[in-house]
Scaffold this motif. Structure first.
Motif, PDB file in Angstrom:
ATOM      1  N   GLU A 144       0.828  -1.211   0.000  1.00  0.00           N
ATOM      2  CA  GLU A 144       0.000   0.000   0.000  1.00  0.00           C
ATOM      3  C   GLU A 144       0.862   1.261   0.000  1.00  0.00           C
ATOM      4  O   GLU A 144       0.599   2.210  -0.742  1.00  0.00           O
ATOM      5  CB  GLU A 144      -0.931   0.005   1.209  1.00  0.00           C
ATOM      6  CG  GLU A 144      -1.808   1.222   1.284  1.00  0.00           C
ATOM      7  CD  GLU A 144      -2.679   1.258   2.531  1.00  0.00           C
ATOM      8  OE1 GLU A 144      -2.961   2.374   3.002  1.00  0.00           O
ATOM      9  OE2 GLU A 144      -3.084   0.182   3.022  1.00  0.00           O
ATOM     10  N   THR A 145       1.899   1.275   0.819  1.00  0.00           N
ATOM     11  CA  THR A 145       2.781   2.440   0.914  1.00  0.00           C
ATOM     12  C   THR A 145       3.495   2.703  -0.402  1.00  0.00           C
ATOM     13  O   THR A 145       3.579   3.846  -0.869  1.00  0.00           O
ATOM     14  CB  THR A 145       3.800   2.240   2.050  1.00  0.00           C
ATOM     15  OG1 THR A 145       3.092   2.108   3.283  1.00  0.00           O
ATOM     16  CG2 THR A 145       4.783   3.390   2.144  1.00  0.00           C
TER      17      THR A 145
ATOM     18  N   THR B  87       0.944   3.957  -2.922  1.00  0.00           N
ATOM     19  CA  THR B  87       0.543   5.326  -2.586  1.00  0.00           C
ATOM     20  C   THR B  87       1.627   6.314  -2.981  1.00  0.00           C
ATOM     21  O   THR B  87       1.342   7.351  -3.608  1.00  0.00           O
ATOM     22  CB  THR B  87       0.213   5.446  -1.087  1.00  0.00           C
ATOM     23  OG1 THR B  87      -0.852   4.564  -0.769  1.00  0.00           O
ATOM     24  CG2 THR B  87      -0.171   6.873  -0.722  1.00  0.00           C
TER      25      THR B  87
ATOM     26  N   ARG C 132      -4.022   7.635  -2.024  1.00  0.00           N
ATOM     27  CA  ARG C 132      -4.044   6.552  -1.038  1.00  0.00           C
ATOM     28  C   ARG C 132      -5.247   5.626  -1.245  1.00  0.00           C
ATOM     29  O   ARG C 132      -5.116   4.403  -1.200  1.00  0.00           O
ATOM     30  CB  ARG C 132      -4.049   7.106   0.379  1.00  0.00           C
ATOM     31  CG  ARG C 132      -3.967   6.013   1.416  1.00  0.00           C
ATOM     32  CD  ARG C 132      -3.829   6.560   2.805  1.00  0.00           C
ATOM     33  NE  ARG C 132      -3.725   5.450   3.726  1.00  0.00           N
ATOM     34  CZ  ARG C 132      -3.401   5.583   4.973  1.00  0.00           C
ATOM     35  NH1 ARG C 132      -3.139   6.771   5.471  1.00  0.00           N
ATOM     36  NH2 ARG C 132      -3.332   4.533   5.751  1.00  0.00           N
TER      37      ARG C 132
END
Length: 193
Positions: free
Chosen positions: A132-133, A136, A155
């Motif tokens: 996810e990071t 994003t 995000r």
């Protein structure tokens, strides 16, 4: 005098990862591990501890092998969205063409162990959090470079892509839905246009 190990622990860990990935935690017995790794039960316990400890180390190994690749792919200089699209399509193809029906080892762990094993759940969360990071950060960069349409929330878009990619791996493991997976990926990528 201490005996030297008669096997390579690193190779044994990789073999355990491959076995757990193909069969899952519950379906892999200690006898399977002894046979698959080609080492004695006592050596297996002495080196790796329990079956669960070996599984968790295999999960760490999987993340160590995959997480840096994702970061490298999505942090290249230049346009970002082509790399994001390529990643999503690669997940779709891997899901559609997974002849071994292995899926994603992290996702498999999320389904099989995480609901009742806090250590497994932490490792799953760490790996998914990394994905996810990285997504994003890539989408924030795409937004800053003017590649992402106005009004897209990087995000939330990253989370949607992450959920889609993990879902594709589950469908690829459970069904013969190659067209379904590819169609879903392409529809999700429309959101990047």
């Amino acid at each position: 005098m201490a005996r030297t190990k008669e096997f390579d622990p690193d190779a044994a860990l990789q073999a355990a990862l491959d076995l757990f990935w193909r069969r899952g935690y519950e379906a892999t017995s200690m006898a399977d591990l002894v046979e698959g790794l080609g080492i004695a039960r006592a050596s297996l316990y002495a080196t790796f501890g329990s079956k669960r400890e070996l599984y968790l180390r295999a999960l760490e190994r999987y993340s160590e092998q995959t997480d840096p690749v994702l970061l490298a792919e999505l942090s290249q200089p230049g346009p970002v969205l082509p790399a994001v699209r390529a990643l999503v399509r690669r997940y779709a193809e891997a899901s559609a063409e997974d002849g071994l029906k292995r899926g994603c080892f992290v996702t498999n762990t999320a389904v099989e162990l995480a609901p009742h094993d806090p250590a497994a759940a932490r490792r799953v969360e760490a790996s998914l959090g990394h994905l996810e990071t990285v997504l994003t950060a890539a989408l924030v960069r795409a937004e800053a470079q003017g590649e992402l349409p106005v009004g897209r929330e990087p995000r939330a878009l990253a989370r949607m892509l992450m959920v889609l990619m993990q879902g594709m791996r589950v469908l690829g493991k459970a069904t013969d839905g190659a067209a379904r997976v590819r169609d879903a990926a392409e529809q999700a990528l429309v959101l990047l246009d």
